[in-house]
Design an enzyme around this catalytic site. Structure first.
Site, mmCIF file in Angstrom:
data_model
loop_
_atom_site.group_PDB
_atom_site.id
_atom_site.type_symbol
_atom_site.label_atom_id
_atom_site.label_comp_id
_atom_site.label_asym_id
_atom_site.label_seq_id
_atom_site.Cartn_x
_atom_site.Cartn_y
_atom_site.Cartn_z
ATOM 1 N N LYS A 230 -19.522 -22.327 -54.248
ATOM 2 C CA LYS A 230 -19.645 -23.784 -54.140
ATOM 3 C C LYS A 230 -20.682 -24.085 -53.067
ATOM 4 C CE LYS A 230 -18.842 -26.989 -52.128
ATOM 5 N NZ LYS A 230 -19.822 -27.971 -51.529
ATOM 6 N N GLU B 142 -16.335 -19.313 -40.775
ATOM 7 C CA GLU B 142 -17.415 -19.202 -39.784
ATOM 8 C C GLU B 142 -17.848 -20.624 -39.483
ATOM 9 O OE1 GLU B 142 -20.587 -19.642 -38.003
ATOM 10 O OE2 GLU B 142 -21.555 -19.060 -39.885
ATOM 11 N N CYS C 81 -25.838 -22.667 -36.284
ATOM 12 C CA CYS C 81 -24.575 -22.599 -35.543
ATOM 13 C C CYS C 81 -24.680 -21.679 -34.338
ATOM 14 C CB CYS C 81 -23.452 -22.154 -36.462
ATOM 15 S SG CYS C 81 -23.790 -20.598 -37.320
ATOM 16 N N GLU D 148 -21.068 -30.001 -30.587
ATOM 17 C CA GLU D 148 -22.173 -29.423 -31.348
ATOM 18 C C GLU D 148 -23.050 -30.538 -31.919
ATOM 19 O OE1 GLU D 148 -22.785 -25.714 -34.360
ATOM 20 O OE2 GLU D 148 -21.179 -27.120 -34.870
#
Length: 486
Positions: A179, A253, A288, A387
């Site tokens: 996906k 993750e 990330c 973040e």
């Protein structure tokens, strides 16, 4: 104007199939703000069809019953096909998410090839079963494929994150429903054709572009045995909650707010390029693993601040198809605005804007943000804790080595990091004290032969290397009869 790349079918169970619904996903260029692609939007009914095909392939088909060596041959053909067409793949990723071509070739396309190669190397050494002596007699320990895997991947490094899930899952003998993010579905559908040409059996792979709602439906599906997800913390929590309904295994993750510790003896000719490479030059900061907190010894602070300010200000920003461009646009208008909002918040919190801070002059079309460096940041500021996912970096002073470690660990995240110092033994010892999944001494690196993943809110489980391959197996213990007594 670029021709629109249009797909009218979904890839379900190894075949191109009509979608169940009428919805479409439009892929918008972050450079021109124009539609460059259009694909069907997968529905829950499409998910049901894909799961049914995957279950049939896994429960009754040849793929999990082949030897590991036979599966290695097929996956090797997939890897080789990506390698041959890597330039085409890089251009496709850049078209969708604006990744600079300089990064797309190495960090997008060739990194995917590298991830396949590393998984293949791990598989070649993998022990499928071994006999050992138990407490009551001999035991046979077997590794069985986990089953049907839902691989849910993000837009920033799409092919690397796909490879980190697809390669080990296929090698283990699993069936996979991929996906991809709605921002970057074109490269995933491109990959489907390569997998079919490589000889992947029917039912083993489906590719379903869709939004979060369909992702949640997929993760909650009782026919799924494992969900492998890369994305934000918020989305990861939602995926984990959906999967928990069936006690489905998950690997996650997630995000990061990684620290680069610049020790008082650091060589700035090494540290500065690595920090730039691990921030603004890493997919325009949309990574990330980005080193977004730079912790600097107070005695070197002014020197580091000046060096990084100059380095950030000199970066070439613009059209990502230009091979000279280092920083491209943010993937969406919302992502651009998110970065600009955090830049405003940082100034309101009292951080000092050293360079950048807005939209680059002359780039009003496209979703660009200047490489931005903040000084005088404290670790309690939002720009140091949350973040941002863009080319925005914080400089934080520290007085002692212990304080540097404490600041690095004072985060909800623990994904990546770096330590810079002339004394490599000392720097390595500091690295050992930082609670993060990956950390580099005097550099910035993600090694595809080693486990990758995070501590704390940065995730659960590991990808890449033998550890990543192991995550797609279940263990079975067969207690064997004890030898007859003579």
């Amino acid at each position: 104007m670029t021709d629109i790349l249009e797909h009218r079918s979904l890839y379900i169970g190894g075949r191109w199939a009509e979608p169940a619904g009428q919805g479409t996903i439009e892929v918008v260029s972050p450079v021109t703000e124009q539609v460059v692609g259009r694909v069907p939007h997968a529905t829950p009914e499409d998910v049901d069809r894909a799961v049914a095909a995957a279950r049939e392939a896994f429960d009754h088909g040849p793929w999990p019953r082949m030897t590991l060596a036979e599966r290695i041959e097929v996956v090797t053909r997939i890897k080789d096909a990506i390698a041959v067409r890597h330039q085409e793949l890089a251009e496709l990723v850049t078209l969708q998410n604006g990744s600079p071509m300089l990064f797309s070739v190495r960090g997008q396309a060739l990194s995917a090839v590298g991830a396949f190669a590393a998984s293949l190397a791990a598989a070649a050494r993998f022990v499928v079963e071994d006999e050992r002596q138990g407490t009551g007699g001999p035991v046979l320990v077997r590794r069985e494929p986990v089953g049907v895997v839902a691989a849910i991947t993000p837009w920033n490094i799409p092919q690397l994150t796909i490879a980190g899930k697809l390669a080990p899952a296929l090698l283990a003998g699993c069936a996979v429903i991929l996906k991809p993010s709605p921002e970057t579905p074109l490269d995933a559908l491109w990959l489907a054709d390569l997998c079919a040409e490589a000889g992947l059996p029917e039912g083993v792979l489906s590719v379903l572009p869709a939004d979060r709602e369909t992702s949640s439906y997929l993760a909650a599906h009782p026919g799924i045995d494992k969900v492998a997800f890369t994305g934000s913390v918020g989305a990861g929590k939602a995926i984990m909650a959906a999967a928990s309904q069936n006690l489905t295994r998950v690997s996650l993750e997630l995000g990061g707010k990684s620290a680069a510790i610049v020790l008082d003896d650091a060589d700035l000719s090494v540290a500065v390029p690595a920090i730039v490479g691990g921030t603004c030059a890493a997919n325009s900061g949309q990574a990330c693993v980005a080193l977004t907190r730079v912790l600097v010894a107070a005695s070197r602070y002014d020197e580091v601040a000046a060096a990084l300010t100059g380095a950030f200000a000199s970066l070439t920003i613009g059209d990502p198809s230009d091979p000279k461009t280092v920083v491209g646009p943010m993937v969406t208008r919302n992502q651009q605005q998110r970065n600009l909002d955090y830049i405003r918040i940082g100034q309101e919190e009292g951080a000092k804007l050293l360079t950048g801070g807005g939209v680059p002059e002359g780039l009003t079309t496209g979703w660009y943000v200047e490489p931005t460096l903040f000084g005088d940041v404290t670790n309690d500021m939002r720009i140091a804790r949350e973040e941002i996912f863009g080319p925005v970096v914080c400089l934080i002073r520290y007085e002692t080595e212990d304080e540097a470690v404490a600041l690095a660990n004072d985060s909800d995240f623990g994904l990546s990091g770096a330590v810079f110092g002339a004394d490599t033994e000392r720097a390595t010892e500091v690295a050992r004290k930082v609670r993060t999944g990956t950390i580099t001494v005097n550099g910035f690196r993600l090694d595809l032969a080693a486990p990758f993943g995070g501590f704390k809110h940065s995730g659960i489980g590991r990808e890449f290397g033998p550890e990543g391959l192991s995550g797609y197996f279940e263990y079975q213990t067969v207690n064997l009869p004890a030898p007859a007594k003579s």
